[in-house]
Design an enzyme around this catalytic site. Structure first.
Site, PDB file in Angstrom:
ATOM      1  N   HIS A   1      21.775  12.055 -33.235  1.00 40.14           N
ATOM      2  CA  HIS A   1      21.239  10.713 -32.960  1.00 40.14           C
ATOM      3  C   HIS A   1      22.359   9.675 -32.882  1.00 40.14           C
ATOM      4  O   HIS A   1      22.123   8.491 -33.101  1.00 40.14           O
ATOM      5  CB  HIS A   1      20.237  10.287 -34.042  1.00 40.14           C
TER       6      HIS A   1
ATOM      7  N   GLU B   1       9.679  13.476 -23.156  1.00 41.78           N
ATOM      8  CA  GLU B   1      10.761  12.863 -22.377  1.00 41.78           C
ATOM      9  C   GLU B   1      10.766  13.322 -20.920  1.00 41.78           C
ATOM     10  O   GLU B   1      11.130  12.553 -20.023  1.00 41.78           O
ATOM     11  CB  GLU B   1      12.117  13.137 -23.023  1.00 41.78           C
TER      12      GLU B   1
END
Lengths: 326, 343
Positions: free
Chosen positions: A129, A60
């Site tokens: 999440h 990321e």
């Protein structure tokens, strides 16, 4: 005019901008050949080819860093971070690099990029999440932050974000991907920094964002039908820039304010808006502003537990109705 | 005066070797400019005229000069908070750099960035980054743009040995390798991550070079105190990048003569270490190199005097310069030039 899903609106929005401008490029994990884990980028690789739609490793920091370097030197990248929770592993770019480079360089450095991400709960994925991280982003000077609730807004705001010269965090709600809405034909371009009155009303203003917008609308219908309370629902859409004029205008008309926030309570966007209203429209109010939020806890995974903590239409109805009785 | 025999034995052999006299004089001037400006920054700090923090490159000049002199116009430098040297080496004036360090209105960013964020895009200096590792992925992105648009510029990313232990280093190396990006990563191994010896906290002996194989890259270790060696290494890596053959990772061995930052007297160094490295001072090495090649003392003395004058003049200009005005506080937060977050 056609009815399409929020998911397909993401695809159409990206495609619209990539077709318009060769400098728009797109990168992320599983976004190209696989079409995205939420299937929100299907067909882009086939349409625009491997040079413009690129799969990345699970890196990321590399994704956001590369997007920034490309943006600084002339491209207009769209970067995808699969789940917004993963902002925490690349937050340096979101907090330190994108938003501060222009200021620190006294205006020399530009950073026209968009970070798209799957935000929010409802998928039963648990605490890492499912988060709503809009407040993580909203507090950083130099960023712009938008969160659409409908397919037409997805396309229009994504186009506005890509064309904007500043770094924009674009929060797509995972639970909205399968929802449908009417979308006009042809190019759609909206404006950042604009809220939208999605249901006019006289008695109370309900501010909502993303998944909370359909819930607020459902609550408003029930409040009208069951209690005769006519609520105005405002889709905030853009947290930065914030359309305070629309919000203050609505409060001046209804004299009551409710915010419906999916984020955990502390430092949610509603707190900032309540503070603005208290400062600037206190004497317009007929009662205390009320925030309806997820409690200040990590999100549980089990459906029955998750459903207990997210604001629901029922909770909005009860809270608004109780406020009118009090 | 060097004899013909001295010249024959000198590296590169002869004034008109691959580097040549004009480039060697430029390399000397560049290194000396950094040395004098950094020493002046330190002196001004002692007079409380340089505020905040600063991280000097005294002793590491050859890396900055060797790479910058091999760059072409349009090539891009990405630096760390120890970035004064790389900024000066790309041709930014001493006045602009000292002005920023002295937090004056004539500074490179008018005092809005400070010592750790020197940026001059018109010189190809695409920023100095104070978060360790942040700029390696950013340099990848600039290189991606070059690759995508068919531009021939190279992105050159400088960092210290300590950077090799943060995740962004590894993400960027892998990313650059798989996408075959025209980026050159330069690790200045000065033996200390900040205060701690790099060897105490790293699993391999050479913190950058010994990781190169993990990313399919060549293991390159060079003498970072010899500007000729650095220059030739840079040329080779840049040619590879421009040919579309992908990234390079270079570990340049060097040493900083001062502490990590202005707050650090560097008492952790073993006795004699600094003295040993000062014998390999890059300025000393290069002055001798010029003499070996028969460059007259008067030519060297002229460069010395010109550089000192630039630094002296810059110092006086900066001392007389006004402080930044309050009206720039809220400029350039957003691209419209302002800071408005609401209507």
């Amino acid at each position: 005019m056609a009815e399409i899903t929020y998911r397909d609106a993401v695809i159409r929005g990206i495609a619209q901008e990539m077709a318009r401008d060769n400098d728009v490029v797109f990168l992320g994990e599983d976004v190209a050949k696989a079409g995205g884990v939420f299937k929100a980028t299907v067909g882009l690789y086939e349409q625009f080819g491997p040079l413009r739609v690129r799969d990345t490793p699970i890196s990321e920091q590399a994704i956001l860093g590369a997007a920034m370097g490309a943006a600084m030197t002339g491209l207009k990248p769209i970067a995808e971070i699969m789940f917004s929770d993963f902002f925490a592993v690349c937050f340096d770019y979101i907090a330190n690099e994108f938003p501060k480079s222009r200021y620190m360089s006294n205006g020399q450095t530009k950073c026209p990029l968009v970070v798209r991400t799957g935000n929010g709960a409802g998928s039963r994925f648990g605490a890492q999440h499912s988060q709503s991280v809009e407040n993580w982003c909203m507090m950083i000077p130099g960023l712009k932050v938008v969160a659409p609730s409908s397919p037409v807004d997805v396309i229009g705001l994504l186009a506005a974000a890509v064309r904007d010269p500043d770094p924009v965090i674009f929060l797509e709600h995972k639970s909205l991907y399968p929802t449908k809405g009417e979308v006009p034909d042809g190019e759609i371009v909206d404006r950042l920094g604009t809220a939208k009155i999605v249901r006019p009303g006289r008695d109370a203003t309900i501010l909502a964002l993303a998944l909370m917008v359909p819930r607020a609308l459902e609550a408003a219908e029930r409040l009208q039908a069951e209690h005769g309370i006519d609520c105005e629902v405002v889709d905030v859409r853009s947290l930065v820039p914030l359309d305070t004029q629309t919000i203050l205008g609505s409060v001046a008309k209804t004299h009551r304010l409710f915010t419906v926030e999916e984020n955990p309570r502390l430092c949610g966007w509603g707190a900032e808006i309540v503070s603005i209203v208290a400062d600037e429209a206190f004497y317009d109010l007929d009662g205390p502003p009320v925030r309806i939020t997820t409690p200040h806890i990590p999100l549980p995974a089990a459906d029955i537990l998750e459903d207990m903590v997210l604001p629901t239409a029922e909770r909005i109805v009860e809270t608004v109705q109780r406020s009118f009785q009090g | 005066m060097a004899t013909a025999q001295d010249r024959a034995q000198a590296p590169g052999s002869g004034l008109n070797d691959d580097i040549g006299e004009a480039k060697r004089l430029a390399l000397y001037r560049s290194q000396l400019r950094i040395r004098e400006a950094e020493q002046r920054a330190y002196d001004l700090f002692l007079q409380n005229l340089v505020k905040g923090t600063s991280h000097l490159s005294l002793g590491q000049e050859a890396v900055a000069s060797g790479f910058a002199e091999a760059m072409q116009k349009g090539d891009l430098s990405f630096c760390t908070y120890r970035g004064h040297a790389h900024t000066l080496a790309r041709g930014v004036s001493v006045e602009k750099v000292l002005g920023e360090l002295m937090q004056r209105d004539n500074g490179l960013m008018r005092g809005k960035g400070g010592s750790m964020h020197l940026t001059s895009e018109e010189h190809g200096v695409m920023g100095s980054y104070a978060i360790i590792g942040a700029h390696l992925p950013i340099a990848c992105g600039a290189a991606w743009r070059a690759q995508y648009k068919g531009d021939k510029d190279v992105s050159v990313c400088f960092f210290g040995d300590g950077t090799t232990n943060i995740g962004a280093f590894h993400e960027a190396l892998n990313f650059a390798a798989i996408w075959k990006l025209p980026v050159v990563f330069v690790c200045e191994n000065n033996l200390y991550m900040e205060y701690t010896p790099i060897g105490d906290v790293t699993a391999v002996k050479h913190p950058a070079a010994d990781r190169a194989a993990s990313y399919g890259l060549e293991r390159i270790i060079i003498d970072g105190n010899d500007a000729d060696v650095v220059y030739r290494t840079a040329q080779k890596a840049f040619a590879k990048a421009r040919a579309g053959e992908g990234p390079s990772l270079i570990e340049a061995l060097t040493y900083r003569h001062s502490g990590h930052s202005r707050a650090d007297p560097a008492k952790y160094r073993p006795e004699g270490e600094l003295e040993k490295w000062k014998e390999r001072d890059p300025i000393k090495i290069y002055r001798e190199r010029l003499q070996q090649f028969g460059v007259g003392d008067s030519i060297i003395a002229k460069i010395d005097a010109e550089v000192r004058k630039e630094v002296d003049d810059a110092t006086e200009t900066c001392k007389a310069a006004p402080m930044p005005p309050a009206d720039i506080l809220t400029t350039d937060v957003y691209a419209d030039g302002g800071w408005a977050w609401r209507n």
